[in-house]
Design an enzyme around this catalytic site. Structure first.
Site, short mmCIF file in Angstrom:
data_model
loop_
_atom_site.label_atom_id
_atom_site.label_comp_id
_atom_site.label_asym_id
_atom_site.label_seq_id
_atom_site.Cartn_x
_atom_site.Cartn_y
_atom_site.Cartn_z
NE ARG A 25 -2.80 0.44 3.42
CZ ARG A 25 -2.05 0.72 4.50
NH1 ARG A 25 -1.36 1.84 4.56
NH2 ARG A 25 -2.01 -0.09 5.52
CE1 TYR A 28 -18.16 9.68 -15.55
CE2 TYR A 28 -16.87 9.81 -13.54
CZ TYR A 28 -17.69 9.10 -14.39
OH TYR A 28 -18.04 7.81 -14.08
CG ASP A 58 -10.37 15.09 -15.26
OD1 ASP A 58 -9.69 14.50 -16.12
OD2 ASP A 58 -11.36 14.58 -14.70
CE LYS A 109 -12.92 6.35 -18.45
NZ LYS A 109 -13.00 7.18 -17.30
#
Ligand code: P1T
Length: 380
Positions: free
Chosen positions: A47, A99, A171, A196
């Site tokens: 992590r 979005y 973004d 994406k």
């Protein structure tokens, strides 16, 4: 190094000191042995850090012209980490065309924790200044916006945020680092849904942040570890592999996107077409200045204007796949009103132009003749 070289080699020198493998190995491990408590080779627990993730984070920093890359389990996890830089009472100014999942995260989670959001039209960057108060900490910009393809002038917004000592996050999912470098335009944080174009093959879910400032990076690494929304090593490997072909893929996405936008504009069954490459797009000049091409995303309305007319087109498509998401090699089509942007109230959606007959295309890199023929038969 120029972009095409950075996409392949950026941050990858001596990536495997053990065996000199050319690709970063997939370190499928949760933990690392220590010779004595606290004595290890730089990794203690996956992590907190994993060598495959680290290789990807270096590549991300390199392609965005930043210094520090931070990878997350999804794009929304990356946005979540940025919002965790704030405290109750702080205010955020953001684009009103976002979005749907970003909007939902802001309104349904962080607003509940006492953060105030101002959603504003940012076609004119100066509008930001009117909403700044002594509580404002962050300006959140998406450009091009999803799905209306609005363009925000990042350099103009950055000149305001730097004057008022605010963080500016961009973004960059739709444009990608290949077409637009927000950090060079003055942004503090660049964010991606790496799901994406960075991944590029619709086979992973991931998010990323890149920054230049060490203090900001340290705080975000702290949040990454403390909140724990990290991607696994297999996905990091896939994203790293995707980045190596980003430039060639995006070139073809742009080429096909341009052809599809022009085809739609002259089709008699189509109403409005949204693509920043058109000279009559309201912010075409800004797009031409801050992007090196206009990308592979195109939205349009079906002329009949009804939900059913859009559904009819979507159901008839054969090469385009009806699906959420974007940025993969395959062409996708979606209905933002009921798919990606359903979490935005209808009234708000329609104010931004997200009407029921709006179709969003992620134009892939198939043969352009097949893509145009597919749209033509579906629209007929
Ligand atoms: O899906 P995820 O990796 O968590 O990324 C969220 C996200 C953030 N920003 C932008 C601009 C996005 O488009 C997305 C995700 N978008 C879709 C799934 C979509 O189909 O639009």
């Amino acid at each position: 190094m120029k972009f095409n070289t950075k996409a392949i080699h950026g941050g990858q020198k001596n990536i495997d000191p053990g065996y000199n493998s050319v690709m970063a190995p997939i370190y499928q491990t949760s933990t690392y042995s220590q010779s004595s408590p606290g004595e290890h080779k730089g990794f203690e627990y996956s992590r907190s850090g994993n060598p495959t993730r680290s290789a990807l984070e270096k590549a991300l920093a390199s392609i965005e012209n930043g210094s520090y890359g931070i990878a997350f389990g999804s794009g929304l996890a990356a946005i979540d980490a940025v919002l965790k830089l704030l405290k109750p009472g702080d205010e955020v100014i953001c684009t009103n065309d976002l979005y749907g999942g970003t909007y939902r995260l802001f309104i349904s989670i962080f607003k509940e924790f006492g953060i105030k959001f101002h959603f504003i039209g940012l076609n004119e960057a100066a509008a930001v200044e009117k909403h700044i108060t002594n509580k404002t900490r962050l300006v959140w910009v998406e450009t091009p916006t999803n799905p209306m393809m609005n363009i925000i002038d990042v350099a103009a917004v950055a000149s305001i945020t730097s004057k008022h000592d605010l963080l500016l996050a961009v973004d960059n999912t739709f444009a990608t680092a290949y077409l637009q470098q927000p950090l060079d335009l003055g942004a503090d944080i660049v964010m991606h849904s790496a799901t994406k174009y960075l991944g590029g093959h619709s086979d992973l879910v991931m998010g990323s942040l890149v920054v230049k400032d060490k203090e900001l990076a340290d705080r975000l690494y702290f949040i990454q570890n403390a909140s724990g929304a990290v991607p696994g090593p297999q996905d990091c490997f896939l994203a790293l592999r995707g980045i190596k072909t980003l430039h060639v893929r995006v070139q073809r996405h742009c080429e096909n996107g341009r052809a599809i936008a022009q085809f739609l504009k002259q089709n008699k069954h189509v109403g409005a077409v949204y693509w920043p490459g058109f000279t009559d797009h309201p912010n075409h000049a800004v797009a031409s200045r801050q992007m090196s091409d206009y990308g592979g995303m195109v939205s349009f309305t079906v002329k009949k204007g009804t939900l059913q007319s859009a559904v009819d087109v979507l159901e008839k498509l054969k090469v385009f796949t009806l699906a959420e998401s974007l940025g993969g090699v395959e062409s996708l089509a979606g209905l933002p009103a009921s798919m990606t942007h359903a979490s935005i109230p209808k009234e708000e959606r329609e104010k931004q132009g997200i009407v029921d007959s709006l179709i969003r295309l992620s134009v892939g890199i198939e043969d352009i003749d097949d893509l145009m023929a597919d749209l033509e038969q579906a629209l007929e």
